[in-house]
Enzyme design. Sequence first.
Site, short mmCIF file in Angstrom:
data_model
loop_
_atom_site.label_atom_id
_atom_site.label_comp_id
_atom_site.label_asym_id
_atom_site.label_seq_id
_atom_site.Cartn_x
_atom_site.Cartn_y
_atom_site.Cartn_z
N GLN A 1 5.09 1.13 5.26
CA GLN A 1 6.41 1.63 4.91
C GLN A 1 6.68 1.43 3.42
O GLN A 1 7.28 2.29 2.76
CB GLN A 1 7.49 0.90 5.73
CG GLN A 1 8.92 1.16 5.31
CD GLN A 1 9.36 2.60 5.50
OE1 GLN A 1 8.81 3.32 6.32
NE2 GLN A 1 10.34 3.02 4.71
N GLU A 2 6.22 0.31 2.88
CA GLU A 2 6.47 -0.01 1.48
C GLU A 2 5.61 0.81 0.52
O GLU A 2 6.10 1.32 -0.48
CB GLU A 2 6.24 -1.51 1.24
CG GLU A 2 7.27 -2.43 1.89
CD GLU A 2 8.62 -2.37 1.19
OE1 GLU A 2 8.71 -1.79 0.09
OE2 GLU A 2 9.59 -2.90 1.75
#
Length: 482
Positions: A311-312
């Site tokens: 996600q990052e």
Amino acid sequence: MKGLFLRIITALALLFWAIDMVFPWQFLRHTEENHYTAIQARGSLYVGTINNQISYFINKDSERGFEYELAKAFADTLGVELEMKIFDNQEQLFDELDKHNIDLAAAHLLYHPKNAERFQIGPAYHSASWQLAYRKNENRPKNLGNVKKDIYISNNLALEETLKELQKQYPQLIWKRNQALTQEELLLQLAEGKIPYVIANSIDIAAIQQIKPELAIAFDITDEANVHWYLPNNPYRDLQTALLNFMNNAEETGLLDNLKEKYLGHISQFDYVDTRSYMNAIENTLPQFSPLFEKYKGELDWRLLAAVAYQESHWNPDATSPTGVRGIMMLTKNTAQHMKISDRTDPEQSIKAGSEYLHWLISQLPESIEKEERIWFALVAYNIGLGHLIDARRLTQNLGGNPDNWFDVKKNLPLLAEKRYYSQLKYGYARGYEAHQYVENIRRYMNSIVNYHRVQENQTTNDNANNESAVKNLEEIKENKD
């Protein structure tokens, strides 16, 4: 005297008639097992289900799944142990229920009149429909009259009854019932292009799409139908009454909502491009970093740590944002200094620091938040800061919700961006809607990793079993020749 004799004969006849009418029922009650008392006597509840990523599965040597957790809660209210019994398809499940070898069937089973005649049913707790699935980029049929190739279904007689009714409208409709493969296995074969169409439960299709984005939905075969647990047909209603009381309580306490959020919330979101890119990354990029996620997982599931990293940064060690966060875990300078790392672009340092920071955030949460839900609160803090999480919990309480319940807090996160709310909060404006989506994405990414590996392991097991069977057949052939 004659009148008295006739009255006696009439009375005896009526008595024998009454016995004849009542005796079969009384005989049934005395010979038919009362499942409720049998459960109490044996000290365990036998629940039949189907192994898939929604109802029941094994994760890190522990039992998981929507139906498992709900059944476990029911067993706890009865004061007995839970014993899950796994079957390949609905007909196996119902056959065992019919034989009273299990106490109830729980596998997101849709209501059908035939099954309602055959069994007792519990309260509705969800809904789903039957859908026609096809492979993306193939021609999409508009209705059953446009289907020109084979339609496959798993072993499900209730579904076949539905198709027979539809056959009156579409005389050319034919289907193949596969008794060897589960519904999930049929969908996987469809995704691989081995079969052209599958009719399956809408919940199962949505779940498989998270790891097989090639699956697409052509149309609904039926309207939405209620999902129930089924119980053996029995003159005693004790178990059905206990189940009714339990389900009512599960609705009132939020247990059902929490389980739906946990196991079904993520599958409502599906984006083909994002899912396809993610599955490519799981196959090609994750293997080089998974040893580091496992090494530094601490008290976390390594797959959750991997999901956070995706996600990052999409597992890019050199990722950089305009705000200055960097690395595979996208750490700020302050966080890097706090975690005492020198190079944010070094994957090992970044993953170690990201994990330690998440553990620290979890430690800052009040003990009143349940262990399983603490990580979701911590992820909000990881995304928008601990102060804004405190505000979100306070706002939830002010609005009548439970600040320790993730389902309640999550609903209010978007309100942190609305002036009428954030103006009353200590830490002010925050992009709470982004934090809400941030956690949802991570949950979806984590579940996809779990289920990708589960499917891979199942396929390996099946391949090994097929190879052993082939070797055995060859040995038998050789013996026959000798």
